[in-house]
Structure formats: C-alpha cells, structure tokens
Design an enzyme around this catalytic site. Sequence first.
Site, PDB file in Angstrom:
ATOM      1  N   LYS A 186    -132.100 -15.899  13.478  1.00 31.14           N
ATOM      2  CA  LYS A 186    -132.734 -14.933  12.576  1.00 31.14           C
ATOM      3  C   LYS A 186    -134.202 -15.300  12.323  1.00 31.14           C
ATOM      4  O   LYS A 186    -134.990 -15.316  13.244  1.00 31.14           O
ATOM      5  CB  LYS A 186    -131.904 -14.841  11.298  1.00 31.14           C
ATOM      6  N   TYR A 191    -121.445 -13.471   5.288  1.00 27.61           N
ATOM      7  CA  TYR A 191    -121.447 -12.947   6.652  1.00 27.61           C
ATOM      8  C   TYR A 191    -119.997 -12.852   7.179  1.00 27.61           C
ATOM      9  O   TYR A 191    -119.235 -13.818   7.080  1.00 27.61           O
ATOM     10  CB  TYR A 191    -122.300 -13.860   7.540  1.00 27.61           C
ATOM     11  N   ASP A 251    -125.728 -21.832   3.242  1.00 27.27           N
ATOM     12  CA  ASP A 251    -126.221 -21.022   4.363  1.00 27.27           C
ATOM     13  C   ASP A 251    -127.540 -20.392   3.898  1.00 27.27           C
ATOM     14  O   ASP A 251    -127.548 -19.491   3.055  1.00 27.27           O
ATOM     15  CB  ASP A 251    -125.171 -19.959   4.721  1.00 27.27           C
ATOM     16  N   ARG A 275    -125.854 -33.139  26.938  1.00 22.43           N
ATOM     17  CA  ARG A 275    -125.055 -32.669  25.795  1.00 22.43           C
ATOM     18  C   ARG A 275    -125.319 -33.555  24.580  1.00 22.43           C
ATOM     19  O   ARG A 275    -125.290 -33.103  23.442  1.00 22.43           O
ATOM     20  CB  ARG A 275    -123.553 -32.644  26.144  1.00 22.43           C
TER      21      ARG A 275
HETATM   22  C1  PLP Z   1    -125.906 -15.297   6.826  1.00 22.53           C
HETATM   23  C2  PLP Z   1    -125.441 -15.581   8.222  1.00 22.53           C
HETATM   24  N1  PLP Z   1    -124.866 -16.755   8.501  1.00 22.53           N
HETATM   25  C3  PLP Z   1    -124.432 -17.060   9.745  1.00 22.53           C
HETATM   26  C4  PLP Z   1    -124.548 -16.160  10.780  1.00 22.53           C
HETATM   27  C5  PLP Z   1    -124.021 -16.529  12.152  1.00 22.53           C
HETATM   28  O1  PLP Z   1    -125.060 -16.858  13.001  1.00 22.53           O
HETATM   29  P1  PLP Z   1    -125.052 -16.605  14.597  1.00 22.53           P
HETATM   30  O2  PLP Z   1    -124.947 -15.133  14.802  1.00 22.53           O
HETATM   31  O3  PLP Z   1    -126.345 -17.195  15.029  1.00 22.53           O
HETATM   32  O4  PLP Z   1    -123.873 -17.325  15.141  1.00 22.53           O
HETATM   33  C6  PLP Z   1    -125.142 -14.920  10.536  1.00 22.53           C
HETATM   34  C7  PLP Z   1    -125.265 -13.933  11.629  1.00 22.53           C
HETATM   35  O5  PLP Z   1    -125.531 -12.767  11.398  1.00 22.53           O
HETATM   36  C8  PLP Z   1    -125.611 -14.618   9.227  1.00 22.53           C
HETATM   37  O6  PLP Z   1    -126.173 -13.437   8.927  1.00 22.53           O
END
Ligand code: PLP
Length: 383
Positions: A199, A102, A174, A50
């Site tokens: 992604k 998101y 982000d 971990r």
């Molecule tokens: C812009 C963005 N940030 C964060 C996330 C969250 O990521 P995860 O699905 O890997 O937890 C997503 C998921 O679609 C996203 O599109």
Amino acid sequence: MSKSIKQATRFIHAGTVPDPSTGAIMTPIYQTSTYVQEAPGKNKGYEYARSQNPTRKALEDALAVIENGKYGLAFSSGVAATDAVIKLLKPGDEVIAGNDMYGGTYRLFSKIFEKFGIKFLYVNMQDVNNIKAAVTPNTKLIWTETPTNPLMNITDIAAVAVLAKQHHILLCVDNTFASPYLQNPLDLGADIVMHSSTKYLGGHSDTIQGALVMNDADLREQLYFIQKSCGAVPGPMDCFLVLRGIKTLHVRMKEHCANGMVIARWLRSHSKIGKVYWPGFEDHPGYAIAKKQMRDFGGMISFELKDDSVEAAMKVLSSTNLFALAESLGGVESLINHPASMTHASIPKEERIKNGLSDSLIRLSVGIEDAEDLIDDLKQAIG
Ligand SMILES: Cc1ncc(COP(=O)(O)O)c(C=O)c1O
C-alpha cells in the site's frame, strides 16, 4: 539513524548506503539465489537468499528506521507478515482482534489458524474496556488495526499497550492505513508494527509485500526464524520497489492527506451522501485519539449513499472514470472499492452487518491527482 534526524530526511536516507562493491547510490537488485563461499561455512554473511539478501537487508534496515524501531523484516505479502506473527503462538493460545479489520486478516485467523487450535476473539476496539473484558490467562496477543479497514475506527494504541504490558500480552498494530508518516505504534508502546507494504510504503501499485518492525532482539530472532523457516520472503526486485517507494512516502502522504480532507468534506456536504467515515471530522468518535496519535488523517474514506440500496452503490462504483474500481489502496492513483463484495467478501454477511459494514458501503483510496478533478469525477458518478 539518530532520533534527532527529521522524518523527511529519514525516509529518503533510511537503510541505503552506497553499494560496497561499486559505490552505486541506489541499492542494486541482487537477483541471486545463493552466494559462493570461500570455504564451507566461510562466507560474507550471505549463505542462501531465503535467509539473507542484500537488497532485502537494505529494505529491512529502512523499515526499522521509518517506524522508529530496531529491527525490520520483509515478507512476500502483508498477510505473510501477519501469518508470521500468529506462528509465534501455539495451540490453546488466544488472540484478541478487532471486529472491524481487513477481510483477509479475518480469513487467515478464522479459516487457517483456528483449525490449529488458536482461539480468536473479536471485539470492538474503540473502547479499551472491551479488550480488557476479553483478556484471559491464555491471551497471548492483541491484534489491532487503526484506522480500521474500511470503517475508519480508531484504537487508542497507548491505552491498549498499557493493558497489554500489565498482562504480558504482545501487542501488534497493523499500521497499513496510517503509514509511518502518520503514526508510529512502537513509540506508543506496541511490540510489533505490521504493514501491507503493498500500500503506502510501495505507493505505486506495482508490488505485493509485507513488513514487521520491532524493538526486542529476542522477538526479532523468533520472527526471523519463522521468516526463513516458512519462506514467505519477497524477491529482490520487490524489495527495491518498496525501498524506492519509501523515499517519497512523506511527499505522497502530504498530498493524500490534503486531498482526503477536501474530498471527505465535499462528500459530507453532498445532498445524496449519507454517513461519511473519516477520522478527521471533529464529531468522529475516534477524533480526539486520532489527533493525539496521528500526525494527520490520511486519504482513506468510506461512505454510504442516502439511498442505501446496493443498486445505487453499484451505479456509483461503475460510473467513475478517474477512481479505478479495484481492490487495494495507498497508490498514487485513486481507487474505489465495494468492501462487501471485494476486500471484505470473506467475512460472513451477518458478522459484517453486525459490525457496521453495510452492503452499500463504498471505500475510497484517495490518490494524489488534482483534487478538483477527483471531485468532478465523483460528482458525475454520484449525480
Ligand atoms: C489493513 C490491511 N492489512 C493487511 C492487508 C494484507 O496485505 P497484502 O494484500 O499485502 O497481503 C491489507 C490488504 O488490503 C490491508 O488493507
């Protein structure tokens, strides 16, 4: 890695060194939970998986290299990475976040952290003055996504970084939609870059993962402490997949961008299509900033039909053959999504509509298939 090394070389060599035990050119998947110690406290730098794992270490080093940062940390998902950043805060602290982001980030903020006494203010981040107006002595973090999911709005990262520094506020970006191929927020003054590595970094729709990258050693220590204390770490197999994905990020992103441009323009010329959201259009409100802070415009596009009914949108969403109807984005295969009922269903309807995310909005993650085939698929689905 030296700053003079070009991006393609960085992406291929980032973080990977021949495995010390065998010379394996690819970092092995160290599928272990613990490490045998020579004597109590005498170990090779690895105690318990971990806290440390060699496959994760290679990935974390790679994440730092590709975002031009000093330190990388890998998490079990993008939201786990976001969760770790918010855990830097304490009750009474305030966060200024974008009003278009998101849906899962909004859910984490509003449904989990608000009840622990952290306050979130949501503003339109296309104008830095809106952020300035929301700053109070309790503001500890600015959270921005650019381009935003799903409306493709652009935040001026450098301008927000100046504001954040003036007020001693952390800025976290982000960078999921752009990927490090298109944009490097740390170079523009951000303190932390966050990714849903699920992604573009992974790129093949086969793993869930998140990442944070930073330059400040103290911030790294605090986030590492949260990572090992809260335990949202990715397994070694998943780390291997993202490490492998990073090696072709530049090659894939070039194709995503090229296909994205062709499809955005085609959609815009179609008689049945209303508004098309893509930051590469010269009349997009964020175009000048996108051109300044991004290397290209990416493969994410949202659009509305002229017949702005949910029924018409549903018909398109269920008529594509190549574009798979699915949540997520950034994989080599094209996806089509209905944000209102899928990725952004956790945002209250009034809030969503107020911020421009209509019931009929359709989002595309344009993959790297042949652009003509993709257009033919959309053509038959839109009619
Ligand atoms: C812009 C963005 N940030 C964060 C996330 C969250 O990521 P995860 O699905 O890997 O937890 C997503 C998921 O679609 C996203 O599109």
